[in-house]
Design a protein around this motif. Structure first.
Motif, PDB file in Angstrom:
ATOM      1  N   MET A  13       6.456   6.992   5.479  1.00  0.00           N
ATOM      2  CA  MET A  13       8.187   7.361   4.995  1.00  0.00           C
ATOM      3  C   MET A  13       8.558   5.896   5.340  1.00  0.00           C
ATOM      4  N   SER A  14       9.596   5.584   4.523  1.00  0.00           N
ATOM      5  CA  SER A  14      10.178   4.378   4.881  1.00  0.00           C
ATOM      6  C   SER A  14      11.964   4.753   4.468  1.00  0.00           C
ATOM      7  N   LYS A  15      12.657   3.688   5.084  1.00  0.00           N
ATOM      8  CA  LYS A  15      14.023   4.246   4.881  1.00  0.00           C
ATOM      9  C   LYS A  15      14.525   3.835   3.489  1.00  0.00           C
ATOM     10  N   ASN A  16      14.103   2.958   2.784  1.00  0.00           N
ATOM     11  CA  ASN A  16      14.546   2.779   1.496  1.00  0.00           C
ATOM     12  C   ASN A  16      13.384   2.032   0.511  1.00  0.00           C
ATOM     13  N   LEU A  17      13.818   2.308  -0.638  1.00  0.00           N
ATOM     14  CA  LEU A  17      12.947   1.929  -1.846  1.00  0.00           C
ATOM     15  C   LEU A  17      13.575   0.958  -2.779  1.00  0.00           C
ATOM     16  N   VAL A  18      12.967  -0.163  -3.092  1.00  0.00           N
ATOM     17  CA  VAL A  18      13.536  -0.748  -3.983  1.00  0.00           C
ATOM     18  C   VAL A  18      12.591  -0.924  -5.578  1.00  0.00           C
ATOM     19  N   VAL A  19      13.398  -0.427  -6.419  1.00  0.00           N
ATOM     20  CA  VAL A  19      12.686  -0.693  -7.899  1.00  0.00           C
ATOM     21  C   VAL A  19      13.196  -1.500  -8.775  1.00  0.00           C
ATOM     22  N   ARG A  20      12.380  -2.384  -9.296  1.00  0.00           N
ATOM     23  CA  ARG A  20      13.071  -3.340 -10.458  1.00  0.00           C
ATOM     24  C   ARG A  20      12.405  -3.106 -11.695  1.00  0.00           C
ATOM     25  N   PHE A  21      13.132  -3.112 -12.755  1.00  0.00           N
ATOM     26  CA  PHE A  21      12.706  -3.048 -14.142  1.00  0.00           C
ATOM     27  C   PHE A  21      12.860  -4.428 -14.774  1.00  0.00           C
ATOM     28  N   ALA A  22      11.793  -4.960 -15.271  1.00  0.00           N
ATOM     29  CA  ALA A  22      11.928  -6.242 -15.815  1.00  0.00           C
ATOM     30  C   ALA A  22      11.406  -6.363 -17.226  1.00  0.00           C
ATOM     31  N   GLY A  23      11.833  -7.142 -17.860  1.00  0.00           N
ATOM     32  CA  GLY A  23      11.378  -7.478 -19.312  1.00  0.00           C
ATOM     33  C   GLY A  23      12.360  -8.068 -20.146  1.00  0.00           C
ATOM     34  N   ARG A  30      18.251   0.098  -5.682  1.00  0.00           N
ATOM     35  CA  ARG A  30      17.802   0.291  -4.190  1.00  0.00           C
ATOM     36  C   ARG A  30      18.387   1.544  -3.779  1.00  0.00           C
ATOM     37  N   ILE A  31      17.210   2.383  -3.152  1.00  0.00           N
ATOM     38  CA  ILE A  31      17.651   3.729  -3.094  1.00  0.00           C
ATOM     39  C   ILE A  31      17.142   3.908  -1.335  1.00  0.00           C
ATOM     40  N   SER A  32      18.219   4.624  -0.753  1.00  0.00           N
ATOM     41  CA  SER A  32      17.777   4.572   0.691  1.00  0.00           C
ATOM     42  C   SER A  32      18.584   5.955   1.401  1.00  0.00           C
ATOM     43  N   VAL A  54       6.515   7.558  -6.320  1.00  0.00           N
ATOM     44  CA  VAL A  54       7.350   7.480  -4.875  1.00  0.00           C
ATOM     45  C   VAL A  54       7.748   8.832  -4.337  1.00  0.00           C
ATOM     46  N   GLY A  55       7.163   9.707  -5.053  1.00  0.00           N
ATOM     47  CA  GLY A  55       7.283  11.181  -4.696  1.00  0.00           C
ATOM     48  C   GLY A  55       8.846  11.487  -4.828  1.00  0.00           C
ATOM     49  N   PHE A  56       9.461  11.329  -5.982  1.00  0.00           N
ATOM     50  CA  PHE A  56      10.546  11.576  -6.308  1.00  0.00           C
ATOM     51  C   PHE A  56      11.022  12.747  -7.115  1.00  0.00           C
ATOM     52  N   ALA A  86       4.617   4.254  -0.155  1.00  0.00           N
ATOM     53  CA  ALA A  86       5.290   5.077   1.106  1.00  0.00           C
ATOM     54  C   ALA A  86       6.752   5.739   0.468  1.00  0.00           C
ATOM     55  N   GLN A  87       6.630   6.931   0.685  1.00  0.00           N
ATOM     56  CA  GLN A  87       7.599   7.648   0.275  1.00  0.00           C
ATOM     57  C   GLN A  87       9.072   7.476   1.119  1.00  0.00           C
ATOM     58  N   VAL A  88      10.073   7.635   0.176  1.00  0.00           N
ATOM     59  CA  VAL A  88      11.461   7.276   0.962  1.00  0.00           C
ATOM     60  C   VAL A  88      11.820   8.599   1.720  1.00  0.00           C
TER      61      VAL A  88
END
Lengths: 290, 562
Positions: free
Chosen positions: B1-11, B55-57, B136-138, B184-186
């Motif tokens: 587990m982690s405190k937060n998650l950063v997802v980037r969509f690039a294109g 960023r999701i935390s 990410v188990g969302f 690692a899931q948030v």
């Protein structure tokens, strides 16, 4: 009721056409106040920079409110004043340099809105306050401090600019005709839309056109200023265009569109049609709750 | 587990990378997480490298995040350009119909085919969101309900689009499931039972709502990136008796129109970016000179000239204070995040009314365009200030006295001339030296009424402090926290009120051996201003068009400690 500042010492040159325009405006504003039974403080004069703009400080008798802003921006200032309070009577006073050179970019946008204001342009065909440089309405080949070889740029035809820009009521007048000018300004203020009274207002120091406007029929010199014939149908846009395109200065009502819904009515009607309610901040926040 | 998650969509622009990150953030916010988005894109509608980041935390968030846990790539350029920011354990999700890569933690998805299979050829980004969510188990349910709400727009084709999008979501999720990738899931969100409601809001929305809460009547603006969103939000939402929103033909028109509107007694505001503020210089001088209240929100982008229209920078500070010629010093309030954007703008309106002059709300692309979850502002805490209106007892002597004086309103008594030339007490032009001296001092004296600026101060005994401004607050705070936890003795100062600075704050800053100012400009603009005020300020600057990373800033600060 406030009176003019007796110690204010700015003045125009003797014989300046702007004296006549000032007198006509004073009379028109006083007549309007009494006719509409409203205080003269309900009128706002938005003045440009140049000899003409000083008119706002020189008003004698009962005083309207005034804004003496920055060069060329009378129309956008008036846009804000009229939009913020459509009940006010907004009168712009400007000159050919202020209105037709630096300020020309604002004519069409405010005309197309049909902003319900009246513009009085004092056209002397020269920059007076900066001492005689060429303006857009200076004649071709005229020699001035900025046109050493004679003016190379064609003279602007302001009436064509107004017609092209979308002004709905256009009157061409002379500063010497104070009573007809007063009437023209009153009519323009009563018109529900964007109106312009374009006044030939000669500069006795740098560009004295009194004689040319008047002519000398006895010696075979035709007057530059010619009354608009009764046969002219001012509601016909194409007749107005044809007349404006002719050389010389027409005097009278050039164009008056029959249908004119002013900007603030357009907005009110559109909002009524769309059923727009007043802002409720808490409702906007409600939509964001997670 | 982690405190937060950063997802980037690039294109590329137009491929839904910004929309994808916002959808992810919105769904996470609905599930109770803290979220913060950031996007960067070129100044064009289609094409060009673009990315959006969420960023999701489980904890409150200060910045968009230093490194990526998930990188979603629409094309090879996006992969090459963004890979260096992927964390060691991070995963990649990419459109394998565009390009092929060799990477141990990359999930290849034929998203074009999968979107068509789902029945909505435009749902490629949603396929990828489904895959990310699974990895990410969302909760897919949260995403489903969010998709349903978002595309239920009362149009005939809505149901089909919603169905296609939900199917696309599940196709992506299944593919991720089968691949076995997971990271690692948030941590689950932390319940805060006693807190006020939370809202998901963008910076520009917060600023507009702050202005509305303070009673703004008139908003006139001209489209310019990245400030257009404030104009369009006001066009949609500022309604009611006496309210007016208009689109001017230029920023020169906007500022002139605000002066004309403010003259009638109304509270007015506009939004613009650097090029527009440049054009407003003369008009702002007129507002200062004729004492007309108004607010200009400057959403800073990269400059000068057209510069970087869709990037972030803090390079308009000097211009914000002194946007035109002559002696003037405009009040400047700079919010550091979305929540502050609300309070700062309300204060800007109040200040403009109180001292009767123009106020600059100095914000920036990364704050205005950011979506963030915040506590719902309690609007009852804002006490609307309105200029005192002349009752006519001083007749037309509108500029009488040595400070703020009653404001005559057209239609009422006290007719005067609001004059941009130097003027006497009733607004008539004068060139007399004694009047110019008196009026100049009057205009500056009015600033003294703006004495309620607040500031943050922590560890005030340290001889070295950092003091970021505006959008550098979050990363500055993050760096300060980490340095402090490492045992480094460093003070923290922060204020939104850049001009005039709170006097007590200035007095404290003057006692420091060194005040480090992180800011996004070449010149060290705010640090320079502090030095003028007698503070031993040193700039820590970068000008990439992107906000600070906490890790980079921390290293920079360390370099200034010795």
């Amino acid at each position: 009721m406030a009176k003019r500042n007796p110690s204010y010492d700015f003045t125009w040159c003797p014989g300046c056409g702007d004296f006549g325009v000032k007198r006509a405006i004073e009379r028109a504003l006083t007549a309007r106040a009494s006719e509409k039974q409203e205080p003269i403080e309900n009128s706002v004069i938005v003045a440009g920079i140049g000899c003409s703009g000083n008119l706002v400080h020189l008003q004698e008798g009962p005083q309207p409110f005034g804004i003496h802003g920055i060069h060329g921006r009378t129309l956008p200032i008036a846009y804000g004043t009229k939009s913020a309070n459509p009940d006010l009577n907004v009168l712009v006073v400007s000159g050919d340099g202020d209105f037709l050179s630096i300020g020309s970019e604002h004519i069409a946008p405010q005309a197309r809105r049909n902003l319900d204001i009246t513009v009085v342009v004092m056209d002397n065909g020269i920059y007076g306050l900066t001492k005689g440089q060429a303006s857009p309405t200076t004649d071709l080949e005229e020699i001035t401090p900025t046109t050493k070889y004679g003016k190379l740029d064609d003279r602007m035809n302001p009436l064509m600019v107004y017609l092209g820009g979308g002004a709905r009521f256009i009157i061409s007048e002379l500063s010497t005709r104070i009573r007809p000018l007063q009437q023209a300004i009153e009519d323009a203020m009563n018109y529900p839309g964007f109106s312009i009274v374009h006044v030939q207002s000669p500069c006795t120091t740098y560009n004295d056109t009194y004689a040319a406007l008047k002519g000398d029929e006895a010696n075979g010199i035709k007057a530059l200023a010619q009354p608009i014939a009764d046969s002219h149908d001012a509601s016909d846009y194409f007749q107005a265009l044809a007349l404006a395109a002719q050389p010389g200065v027409p005097v009278g009502v050039l164009y008056k569109a029959d249908n004119s819904v002013p900007a603030h009515d357009r907005l009110t009607q559109a909002k009524q049609k769309a059923g727009i309610a007043s802002t409720d901040i808490e409702k906007l926040f409600d939509g964001m709750v997670i | 587990m982690s405190k937060n998650l950063v997802v980037r969509f690039a294109g590329e622009g137009g491929q839904g990378v910004v929309g994808g990150s916002e959808l992810m953030a919105s769904a996470a916010a609905e599930s109770g997480y803290h979220v913060l988005t950031f996007a960067t894109y070129p100044s064009q509608i289609k094409g060009g490298p673009a990315w959006g980041q969420a960023r999701i935390s489980s904890e409150p968030i200060l910045t968009p995040g230093d490194s990526l846990d998930v990188l979603v790539c629409q094309n090879e350029y996006a992969y090459d350009a963004n890979l260096p920011e992927l964390s060691d354990q991070g995963i990649i999700v990419y459109n394998s119909q565009e390009f092929e890569i060799e990477h141990p933690r990359a999930l290849a998805l034929p998203t074009d085919d999968m979107a068509r299979e789902a029945g909505n050829a435009r749902a490629g980004t949603i396929v990828m969101i489904g895959a990310v969510a699974k990895a990410v188990g969302f909760s897919l349910e949260a995403l489903e309900s969010f998709i349903t709400a978002r595309w239920d727009r009362g149009r005939p084709g809505d149901a089909a689009i919603i169905e296609g999008n939900i199917k696309a979501l599940h196709l992506g999720a299944t593919a991720a499931d089968e691949s076995g990738f997971e990271i690692a899931q948030v941590d689950p969100p932390v319940e805060e039972p006693d807190a006020r409601e939370r809202i998901l809001i963008r910076g520009y929305e917060a600023a507009c709502l702050g202005a509305m809460a303070a009673g703004v009547d008139v908003f006139i603006g001209y489209p310019i990136s990245p400030a257009t969103t404030m104009l369009t939000y006001m066009e949609s939402n500022l309604n009611g008796d006496g309210k007016f929103v208009g689109q001017a033909s230029s920023e020169i028109e906007s500022i002139a129109a605000l002066i004309g509107a403010g003259f009638t007694g109304k509270k007015t505001m506009t939004s613009t970016a650097g090029p527009g503020l440049s054009l407003m210089g003369e008009g702002l001088g007129l507002a200062w000179m004729s004492e007309i209240p108004l607010v200009v929100a400057d959403v800073q982008r990269g400059g000068p000239a057209t510069g970087l229209p869709t990037k972030t920078e803090q390079s308009d500070f000097i211009m914000a204070m002194n946007p035109g010629h002559g002696d003037m010093s405009l009040p400047v309030i700079a919010p550091g995040n979305v929540e502050e954007a609300f309070w700062a703008t309300a204060k800007a309106v109040n200040w403009s009314e109180r001292y009767q002059g123009p106020v600059i709300l100095l914000t920036e692309m990364s704050v205005a365009e950011r979506a963030q979850d915040i506590e719902r502002p309690d609007t009852s805490l804002i006490s609307q200030e309105s200029r005192s209106i002349s009752d006519g007892s001083v007749e037309n002597r509108r500029y009488e006295g040595e400070g703020v004086s009653p404001f005559p309103v057209p239609g009422g008594p006290g007719a005067y001339v609001a004059n941009g030339s130097e003027h006497d007490e009733q607004g008539d032009t004068t060139h007399l030296a004694d009047v110019h001296i008196q009026m100049t001092e009057r205009r500056f004296a009015k600033l003294k009424t703006l004495n309620d600026g607040t500031f943050e101060a922590e560890n005030p005994t340290a001889s070295i402090a950092i003091m970021p401004w505006g959008g550098s607050k979050g990363s500055g705070r993050g760096a300060w926290q980490e340095l402090t936890s490492e045992g480094i003795d460093i003070g923290w100062y922060y204020t939104m009120y850049l001009n005039p600075l709170p006097e007590e704050l200035l007095a404290e800053l003057r006692t420091k051996d060194k005040v480090l100012v992180p800011e996004l400009n070449y010149m060290g603009q705010f640090a320079g201003h502090l030095r003028q005020l007698g503070v031993a300020a040193e700039t820590i600057n970068q000008y990439t068009g992107l906000p600070w990373r906490i890790s980079d800033l921390k290293e920079e600060i360390k370099g200034h400690l010795s």
